[in-house]
Design a protein around this motif. Structure first.
Motif, PDB file in Angstrom:
ATOM      1  N   SER A 203     -10.613 -17.269  11.151  1.00  0.00           N
ATOM      2  CA  SER A 203     -10.224 -18.636  11.527  1.00  0.00           C
ATOM      3  C   SER A 203     -10.984 -19.648  10.681  1.00  0.00           C
ATOM      4  O   SER A 203     -12.162 -19.453  10.373  1.00  0.00           O
ATOM      5  N   PRO A 204     -10.328 -20.752  10.281  1.00  0.00           N
ATOM      6  CA  PRO A 204     -11.003 -21.740   9.426  1.00  0.00           C
ATOM      7  C   PRO A 204     -11.959 -22.621  10.206  1.00  0.00           C
ATOM      8  O   PRO A 204     -11.737 -22.924  11.383  1.00  0.00           O
ATOM      9  N   ILE A 205     -13.051 -22.990   9.562  1.00  0.00           N
ATOM     10  CA  ILE A 205     -13.935 -24.026  10.094  1.00  0.00           C
ATOM     11  C   ILE A 205     -13.323 -25.349   9.671  1.00  0.00           C
ATOM     12  O   ILE A 205     -13.350 -25.704   8.485  1.00  0.00           O
ATOM     13  N   GLU A 206     -12.714 -26.053  10.598  1.00  0.00           N
ATOM     14  CA  GLU A 206     -11.964 -27.263  10.268  1.00  0.00           C
ATOM     15  C   GLU A 206     -12.855 -28.283   9.556  1.00  0.00           C
ATOM     16  O   GLU A 206     -14.003 -28.515   9.942  1.00  0.00           O
ATOM     17  N   GLY A 207     -12.305 -28.873   8.528  1.00  0.00           N
ATOM     18  CA  GLY A 207     -13.012 -29.925   7.805  1.00  0.00           C
ATOM     19  C   GLY A 207     -13.948 -29.438   6.724  1.00  0.00           C
ATOM     20  O   GLY A 207     -14.570 -30.257   6.035  1.00  0.00           O
ATOM     21  N   LEU A 208     -14.076 -28.102   6.534  1.00  0.00           N
ATOM     22  CA  LEU A 208     -15.031 -27.580   5.557  1.00  0.00           C
ATOM     23  C   LEU A 208     -14.327 -26.730   4.500  1.00  0.00           C
ATOM     24  O   LEU A 208     -13.625 -25.766   4.825  1.00  0.00           O
TER      25      LEU A 208
ATOM     26  N   ALA B 262      -7.945 -27.608  -2.633  1.00  0.00           N
ATOM     27  CA  ALA B 262      -8.611 -28.203  -1.472  1.00  0.00           C
ATOM     28  C   ALA B 262      -8.243 -29.668  -1.300  1.00  0.00           C
ATOM     29  O   ALA B 262      -7.946 -30.119  -0.183  1.00  0.00           O
ATOM     30  N   ALA B 263      -8.262 -30.414  -2.408  1.00  0.00           N
ATOM     31  CA  ALA B 263      -7.947 -31.842  -2.323  1.00  0.00           C
ATOM     32  C   ALA B 263      -6.527 -32.062  -1.828  1.00  0.00           C
ATOM     33  O   ALA B 263      -6.271 -32.932  -0.971  1.00  0.00           O
ATOM     34  N   HIS B 264      -5.588 -31.292  -2.342  1.00  0.00           N
ATOM     35  CA  HIS B 264      -4.204 -31.426  -1.889  1.00  0.00           C
ATOM     36  C   HIS B 264      -4.053 -31.004  -0.427  1.00  0.00           C
ATOM     37  O   HIS B 264      -3.304 -31.625   0.336  1.00  0.00           O
ATOM     38  N   HIS B 265      -4.759 -29.962  -0.025  1.00  0.00           N
ATOM     39  CA  HIS B 265      -4.646 -29.516   1.365  1.00  0.00           C
ATOM     40  C   HIS B 265      -5.173 -30.572   2.328  1.00  0.00           C
ATOM     41  O   HIS B 265      -4.578 -30.825   3.386  1.00  0.00           O
ATOM     42  N   ILE B 266      -6.282 -31.197   1.974  1.00  0.00           N
ATOM     43  CA  ILE B 266      -6.820 -32.269   2.817  1.00  0.00           C
ATOM     44  C   ILE B 266      -5.828 -33.419   2.922  1.00  0.00           C
ATOM     45  O   ILE B 266      -5.558 -33.938   4.009  1.00  0.00           O
ATOM     46  N   ALA B 267      -5.272 -33.803   1.777  1.00  0.00           N
ATOM     47  CA  ALA B 267      -4.329 -34.933   1.779  1.00  0.00           C
ATOM     48  C   ALA B 267      -3.064 -34.620   2.571  1.00  0.00           C
ATOM     49  O   ALA B 267      -2.495 -35.508   3.236  1.00  0.00           O
ATOM     50  N   ASP B 268      -2.630 -33.383   2.538  1.00  0.00           N
ATOM     51  CA  ASP B 268      -1.357 -33.013   3.176  1.00  0.00           C
ATOM     52  C   ASP B 268      -1.478 -32.620   4.641  1.00  0.00           C
ATOM     53  O   ASP B 268      -0.479 -32.668   5.375  1.00  0.00           O
ATOM     54  N   ASN B 269      -2.691 -32.250   5.078  1.00  0.00           N
ATOM     55  CA  ASN B 269      -2.788 -31.634   6.400  1.00  0.00           C
ATOM     56  C   ASN B 269      -3.818 -32.246   7.333  1.00  0.00           C
ATOM     57  O   ASN B 269      -4.011 -31.741   8.439  1.00  0.00           O
TER      58      ASN B 269
ATOM     59  N   THR C 154     -13.752 -17.909   1.875  1.00  0.00           N
ATOM     60  CA  THR C 154     -12.716 -18.939   1.993  1.00  0.00           C
ATOM     61  C   THR C 154     -11.334 -18.306   2.013  1.00  0.00           C
ATOM     62  O   THR C 154     -11.157 -17.150   1.622  1.00  0.00           O
ATOM     63  N   ASP C 155     -10.351 -19.112   2.440  1.00  0.00           N
ATOM     64  CA  ASP C 155      -8.970 -18.632   2.430  1.00  0.00           C
ATOM     65  C   ASP C 155      -8.224 -19.193   1.223  1.00  0.00           C
ATOM     66  O   ASP C 155      -8.833 -19.786   0.324  1.00  0.00           O
ATOM     67  N   ALA C 156      -6.913 -19.026   1.207  1.00  0.00           N
ATOM     68  CA  ALA C 156      -6.111 -19.446   0.053  1.00  0.00           C
ATOM     69  C   ALA C 156      -6.058 -20.957  -0.114  1.00  0.00           C
ATOM     70  O   ALA C 156      -5.623 -21.445  -1.157  1.00  0.00           O
ATOM     71  N   HIS C 157      -6.480 -21.708   0.916  1.00  0.00           N
ATOM     72  CA  HIS C 157      -6.519 -23.174   0.822  1.00  0.00           C
ATOM     73  C   HIS C 157      -7.928 -23.680   0.525  1.00  0.00           C
ATOM     74  O   HIS C 157      -8.152 -24.892   0.573  1.00  0.00           O
ATOM     75  N   ALA C 158      -8.852 -22.767   0.254  1.00  0.00           N
ATOM     76  CA  ALA C 158     -10.269 -23.080  -0.008  1.00  0.00           C
ATOM     77  C   ALA C 158     -11.015 -23.470   1.253  1.00  0.00           C
ATOM     78  O   ALA C 158     -12.146 -23.958   1.181  1.00  0.00           O
ATOM     79  N   ARG C 159     -10.420 -23.261   2.425  1.00  0.00           N
ATOM     80  CA  ARG C 159     -11.123 -23.529   3.680  1.00  0.00           C
ATOM     81  C   ARG C 159     -12.145 -22.432   3.957  1.00  0.00           C
ATOM     82  O   ARG C 159     -11.858 -21.250   3.767  1.00  0.00           O
ATOM     83  N   VAL C 160     -13.313 -22.816   4.405  1.00  0.00           N
ATOM     84  CA  VAL C 160     -14.324 -21.836   4.799  1.00  0.00           C
ATOM     85  C   VAL C 160     -13.880 -21.202   6.115  1.00  0.00           C
ATOM     86  O   VAL C 160     -13.450 -21.896   7.042  1.00  0.00           O
ATOM     87  N   VAL C 161     -14.005 -19.881   6.185  1.00  0.00           N
ATOM     88  CA  VAL C 161     -13.530 -19.170   7.374  1.00  0.00           C
ATOM     89  C   VAL C 161     -14.676 -18.437   8.072  1.00  0.00           C
ATOM     90  O   VAL C 161     -15.695 -18.107   7.473  1.00  0.00           O
ATOM     91  N   ARG C 162     -14.455 -18.178   9.359  1.00  0.00           N
ATOM     92  CA  ARG C 162     -15.383 -17.393  10.173  1.00  0.00           C
ATOM     93  C   ARG C 162     -15.092 -15.901   9.981  1.00  0.00           C
ATOM     94  O   ARG C 162     -14.073 -15.532   9.375  1.00  0.00           O
ATOM     95  N   PRO C 163     -15.945 -15.035  10.517  1.00  0.00           N
ATOM     96  CA  PRO C 163     -15.688 -13.589  10.391  1.00  0.00           C
ATOM     97  C   PRO C 163     -14.342 -13.151  10.941  1.00  0.00           C
ATOM     98  O   PRO C 163     -13.777 -12.154  10.457  1.00  0.00           O
ATOM     99  N   ASP C 164     -13.788 -13.874  11.923  1.00  0.00           N
ATOM    100  CA  ASP C 164     -12.481 -13.500  12.464  1.00  0.00           C
ATOM    101  C   ASP C 164     -11.321 -14.071  11.654  1.00  0.00           C
ATOM    102  O   ASP C 164     -10.152 -13.874  12.007  1.00  0.00           O
TER     103      ASP C 164
END
Length: 569
Positions: free
Chosen positions: A524-529, A561-568, A512-522
């Motif tokens: 990039s975030p998997i949107e919504g996860l 994660a909850a704040h990131h979803i609400a804000d973005n 995951t990244d600093a926003h708790a988003r799951v990321v791919r090997p490159d």
């Protein structure tokens, strides 16, 4: 209540799991005005958090500051990055340090969660720059479970090992006073026993203590907070897969009440479903060998890695899959899972040896490092560190606990279950006879005991430095001199208990990244996860910085994660 009308299938946010991180994220998302559903695989809420100590490791927390404690962001950053062994991502570590104090302050102000600082509980690596001798670990206050009403029936109850006399709740601070035999410890135990005994009205309703402590306190407080917010929690709802649309996660597939359901998440899915420690196939694929699900101190049948596999199928990167939150465990006949051995290893008068009869590490060190040591030097020892054996004498048996064995002055051998003999503990009049019973080299054990007895006399463990720092001594007996973690082993009968290479969860998972988003090997975030807790790779790298360094990040990144979803979104 946990059982809800399942006709609604569309939500803003779906949270998978009901541990501390999952319920924190659900509470925050609800406060941000989002519709939230929590789904839980088992028939009980709380996950592994419920059977944990419930502590959270929060540098720069306001509780410590209010008592005049001194901490700093830079010290905590240096400590984590150094301890992390090159496997901690500084960007995520900074996100943790930025948000963790705000997270717990928010919950104190806006929810039923209550903590106090464990001022004397040291960071685990006292030799690492930036460590503190106390103040970063927070301990849950006791929680009155009567406020949960009928929902209390759905609580995952704690292990007997976390309760006084197997039934009375206490805080980690109280447990420390009793275990370290600090001044007034007997009166404190007597007071807690009287509090329980005199609560006649409640005990007519339940055999359990009205008050919850440790991890049970935390999850009860969070569940009550979700009830306050009318956030539904569906039990017996098994996560099976993610739903994707053009690479974006838009929902999940579950099985609930025997029906396959697709649940839609308009804004995001937060997975806090634990690790894969209860999946033997995945253990054998990723963890050091030998490894068994039966060695794990986590609830059987849960944490089987479904979220990990679904995330990987969706293209997620992973990290730290070869690591677990190691803890030696002792199997107990008649109990569904083994007991983790945390504090007892520091008590004076016991040692842990391998099949050669030799010590292989400092018994009082952190449980992650102890478990890691069981797997090291496999070629030199021929794998003889797994299992290991805890050895102690009659003096230790009378005065101290070890796993399910309460001190003999409280629970003499005559009161132990007969089936525990030669399965939970072994007993013999001589060390040589004991060694033969457990297939440990008798000469090696005799030499080790002789050496340790000399260390107990001088107070210096020349092999591993046991008792040489403030963390080791935290659970040592303050009345034992010159080293509270060392005492001779010399009075028969002698005892042995088997220790397996257990865990309290796996450490690796979805990256995951600093926003708790799951990321791919490159990257990039998997949107919504989003992934938190043991579903994600630990922000701490290979380290376990202090008590609560599992749940603290789970709750903090749930908050993020909850704040990131609400804000973005």
């Amino acid at each position: 209540m946990s059982v809800h009308d399942q006709s609604q299938t569309d939500w803003d946010v779906i949270v998978v799991g009901s541990g501390a991180g999952a319920m924190t994220s659900a509470a925050i998302a609800a406060d941000r005005g989002l519709s939230v559903l929590v789904v839980e695989k088992s028939d009980k809420f709380g996950g592994t958090s419920a059977i944990s100590g419930g502590g959270i490791w929060i540098p720069n927390n306001h509780y410590f500051a209010a008592k005049g404690g001194k901490d700093s962001y830079d010290k905590a950053l240096q400590y984590i990055m150094t301890a992390g062994g090159g496997r901690a991502d500084e960007t995520k570590v900074r996100a943790y340090l930025d948000h963790a104090p705000a997270m717990i302050k928010y919950l104190e102000d806006k929810s039923r969660v209550r903590y106090a600082v464990a001022e004397k509980y040291p960071d685990y690596y006292q030799h690492v720059p930036g460590s503190l001798p106390g103040g970063r670990s927070l301990d849950p206050e006791l929680f009155d479970t009567s406020v949960l009403g009928d929902e209390l029936e759905n609580l995952r109850r704690p292990s007997p090992s976390t309760l006084l006399m197997g039934k009375i709740s206490w805080t980690a601070r109280d447990a420390h006073i009793a275990m370290a035999r600090e001044s007034g410890w007997r009166f404190k135990i007597l007071w807690m026993m009287l509090r329980y005994k005199l609560d006649f009205k409640w005990r007519r309703k339940s055999k359990f203590d009205r008050r919850a402590g440790l991890g049970n306190s935390l999850v009860c407080a969070l569940r009550a907070s979700l009830l306050d917010r009318k956030v539904p929690l569906w039990l017996n709802t098994d996560f099976r897969d993610l739903v994707l649309d053009n690479g974006r996660v838009t929902g999940i597939k579950v099985v609930s009440k025997g029906r396959e359901l697709t649940l839609n998440a308009r804004r995001g899915v937060i997975i806090g479903a634990g690790g894969f420690e209860q999946n033997q196939t995945l253990r054998e694929k990723y963890l050091p060998q030998p490894t068994k699900t039966s060695w794990s101190a986590t609830p059987p049948g849960n944490n089987t890695g479904a979220a990990l596999e679904a995330g990987m199928a969706a293209g997620a990167a992973t990290d730290l899959l070869e690591w677990a939150w190691w803890s030696p465990t002792i199997p107990v006949v008649g109990e569904e899972k083994p007991r983790g051995i945390f504090a007892e290893r520091a008590f004076p008068g016991s040692i842990v040896v391998n099949g050669l009869g030799k010590r292989f590490c400092n018994e009082a060190q952190g449980y992650l490092e102890f478990g890691d040591a069981m797997y090291k030097d496999r070629e030199a020892t021929g794998g003889k560190n797994v299992p290991a054996w805890c050895i102690f004498d009659a003096h230790f048996r009378f005065n101290y606990a070890m796993g399910p064995l309460m001190p003999g002055q409280i629970m003499p051998d005559s009161r132990l279950r007969k089936e525990w003999r030669n399965s939970v503990y072994w007993k013999a009049d001589t060390l040589e006879e004991l060694a033969r019973q457990i297939d440990v080299d008798p000469a090696g054990l005799a030499t080790t005991v002789k050496t340790v007895n000399e260390y107990a006399r001088t107070g210096e463990d020349k092999d591993f430095g046991r008792g040489g720092n403030v963390f080791d001594r935290y659970y040592g007996d303050v009345n034992v001199k010159p080293n509270p973690c060392l005492a001779p082993i010399q009075k028969g009968p002698f005892y042995a208990m088997r220790m397996d290479a257990g865990d309290i969860g796996t450490k690796g998972g979805l990256l995951t990244d600093a926003h708790a988003r799951v990321v791919r090997p490159d990257g990039s975030p998997i949107e919504g996860l989003y992934a938190i807790g043991n579903t994600s790779a630990s922000v701490m790298g290979i380290a376990y910085p202090g008590a609560g360094a599992t749940i603290g990040p789970a709750m903090t990144f749930g908050y993020i994660a909850a704040h990131h979803i609400a804000d973005n979104t």
